[in-house]
Every structure is written in structure tokens, then in C-alpha cells.
Design an enzyme around this catalytic site. Structure first.
Site, PDB file in Angstrom:
ATOM      1  N   HIS A 131       0.857  -1.185   0.000  1.00 52.75           N
ATOM      2  CA  HIS A 131       0.000   0.000   0.000  1.00 52.75           C
ATOM      3  C   HIS A 131       0.890   1.231   0.000  1.00 52.75           C
ATOM      4  CE1 HIS A 131      -1.553   3.239   2.730  1.00 52.75           C
ATOM      5  NE2 HIS A 131      -2.485   3.258   1.805  1.00 52.75           N
ATOM      6  N   ASN A 133       0.364   5.732  -0.350  1.00 54.77           N
ATOM      7  CA  ASN A 133      -0.400   6.917  -0.714  1.00 54.77           C
ATOM      8  C   ASN A 133       0.337   8.158  -0.247  1.00 54.77           C
ATOM      9  OD1 ASN A 133      -2.019   8.528   1.572  1.00 54.77           O
ATOM     10  ND2 ASN A 133      -1.791   6.389   2.221  1.00 54.77           N
ATOM     11  N   GLY A 287     -16.278  11.085  -1.906  1.00 55.85           N
ATOM     12  CA  GLY A 287     -15.381  10.461  -2.872  1.00 55.85           C
ATOM     13  C   GLY A 287     -16.062   9.354  -3.651  1.00 55.85           C
TER      14      GLY A 287
END
Length: 303
Positions: A131, A133, A287
Site C-alpha cells: 500500500h 499513498n 469520494g
């Protein structure tokens, strides 16, 4: 880590800074997608007789009059069972119940946010899930946040001494050590604390780094220094994870390995739905639900 009180006020060139951050995130997305497609082409081990995967991109816009949108890039292939590399740039107003949780939003609910988010679930259990971000957020203040963490799915590989763990940690450490505004030891500890399933009393993976609310003062380099560090986190990830995939994706695996992988993926689901800050932020700010929940693995098993 407790949320700090960030200084209120934005630089005069904040719009140029927003554009620069958005451009970086979208360029990084394209770089990573090309790199992952190259991995699909290179496979020579199990499943190499199948067609290599390719990303399918889908643009989306926020609904109900809210501003902005993003691009959702998904791939299902012979190396990656499911991988999503997403970018978004959104703006609007926080809901009243969410404002108190966000720096600079208590008295002015307006916000702008741009970032990249990636989660990869490989086919081969020998290849760890990952992961990453990074993001920039603007309210009446501004900051960067993000990180990267590795999740080996086999217990024999889920150790700090494993070569994949060592390689990943070293890449993140170098990205931090090159910037005075970054604190590797704190970010590593923050990652260990954040990616922890409290209800099971166990870590999700072997860690990495996690940071948020990075707002350096001008004496320390200000926005430019924070942005430079955030870019290096993305660069470090884009170089180290393909190395880890290449060192593992041609290895054989057993049915027992696959079962362990599916059970470990269940932990991923539990964390993302119960604790993940990005998931909660995305759902509370209108979102794209499909994009937000694309982090969930395609096949899961609970014992």
C-alpha cells in the site's frame, strides 16, 4: 500520534502549489502503472502462459454538486490479481460533524485535496501485498501526508529480518534521511502503530512509514521542503516494490500458501473497513465509493 495545531494562513501562490502537487501525483500514477505492466510482461514462472494484464482507466466526478474528481486505474493480471492506482483532486466543504477532526476546518469548512493511492494484491503468495499513498490537503492551513507499508502474506516471510522487509525499510529510511523535515524513526513507529488491528492484537504487515500533518515553517524550507520529501517517498516506492516483485514472482507456491494468503487478506479487509483514515475521509467527503473500496482484495477467506 496526536494531531497538532497547524498554523492558519496560506501562501499567495497556493494555486500554483496545488497545480504542482496534482501534476506530480498524476505523473507518478502513470510511472507506476507502466512499471507494473512491465512486470506483467516479464513473468516467466507460474501463470506465464496467461495474457499479461493491462490497466483500465476510468475517470469519475464527484456527485451532488461537489467539486473535482479523479482517475481510477485498475488491473487484473497474471502477476497482480488486483491492483488499483488512483489519483483524485477534490474540493468542497466538510460536513459539520467532520470539521472538528480536520486542521483548519473548524471555522472555515472549505477544503481542497489531491493525492495518489495504491494497493496491490499479487497472485503469487510469495509476493507481498503493498500500500502507498501521498496527498496534499488545503483548508485554511495546508499539509502533506502519506506513507507506504508492506504486507507479506506468508508467516515465514512476515518478519523484520526477511530480505524483502529489509529492502523496503531501507528504501523508506533513505527517502526520509535525505530530508531534514522528515523523521524516519517517528514515521516508522507511527506506521507500526497505525497499521495495527487492535481487535486482533496484531500488526497488518511488517510496517514502513506513515506521516501526516506535515507543515514545515519557512525556516525549515516550508512547503517546498515538504513537497520534495513527499516526492521522494513516491520515488522510493516506485523503485523498491518492483524489485521485491521481481525477486519473488517466478517462485512456486502450494495450496497451503494460497490459503494463508486468503486468510491474511481478510485482515486487510478488517483494517480498511474498521480503521483506515483514508477510507473514512473519502466516504465522508463524497469520494468515489468504487475507487475507495477498490483497495479490498478480490478473494478472501476467514477460517
Amino acid at each position: 500520534m496526536e494531531r497538532p495545531e497547524l498554523p492558519i494562513g496560506l501562501p499567495e501562490d497556493i494555486e500554483e502549489k496545488k497545480a504542482a502537487a496534482r501534476s506530480w501525483f498524476e505523473g507518478l500514477r502513470d510511472t507506476i502503472c507502466a512499471s507494473f505492466e512491465a512486470l506483467e510482461d516479464e513473468l516467466e514462472g507460474p501463470l506465464s502462459d496467461q495474457e499479461p494484464g493491462r490497466f483500465v482507466a476510468k475517470d469519475w466526478s464527484r456527485e451532488n454538486g461537489a467539486g473535482g474528481g479523479g482517475r481510477m486505474s485498475m488491473m487484473e493480471g497474471r502477476v497482480f490479481e488486483k491492483v488499483g492506482v488512483h489519483t483524485s483532486t477534490v474540493h468542497g466543504e466538510f460536513s459539520p460533524d467532520f470539521r472538528a477532526q480536520i486542521p483548519g476546518a473548524k471555522d472555515d469548512p472549505r477544503f481542497w485535496a489531491s493525492g495518489i493511492s495504491l494497493i496491490a494484491h499479487p497472485v503469487n503468495p510469495n509476493v507481498p501485498a503493498v500500500h502507498m499513498n501521498t496527498r496534499m490537503v488545503v483548508t485554511s492551513s495546508r499539509w502533506f501526508g502519506g506513507g507506504a507499508d508492506l504486507t507479506p502474506v506468508l508467516s515465514r516471510r512476515r518478519t523484520q529480518e526477511d530480505e524483502d522487509s529489509q529492502l523496503f525499510h531501507k528504501a523508506m529510511e533513505i527517502a526520509c534521511r535525505n530530508h531534514a523535515v522528515a523523521d524516519y524513526d517517528a514515521y516508522k513507529a507511527w506506521c507500526d502503530d497505525y497499521f495495527f488491528l487492535k481487535h486482533r492484537n496484531e500488526a497488518r504487515g511488517i510496517g514502513g512509514i506513515f506521516y501526516d500533518w506535515l507543515h514545515s515553517n519557512e525556516d525549515a524550507g516550508g512547503w517546498d521542503a515538504d513537497f520534495a520529501f513527499t516526492r521522494d517517498v513516491g520515488r522510493a516506492f516506485s523503485m523498491v516494490y518492483p524489485k521485491i516483485v521481481r525477486s519473488n514472482f517466478n517462485k512456486l507456491w502450494t495450496e497451503a500458501d494460497r490459503d494463508e494468503q486468503l486468510i491474511r487478506r481478510g485482515r486487510y479487509v478488517e483494517f480498511n473497513l474498521l480503521y483506515d483514515r483514508g477510507t473514512i475521509f473519502g466516504l465522508k467527503t463524497g469520494g468515489n465509493v468504487e475507487s475507495i473500496l477498490s483497495s479490498l482484495p478480490p478473494v478472501v477467506r476467514w477460517p
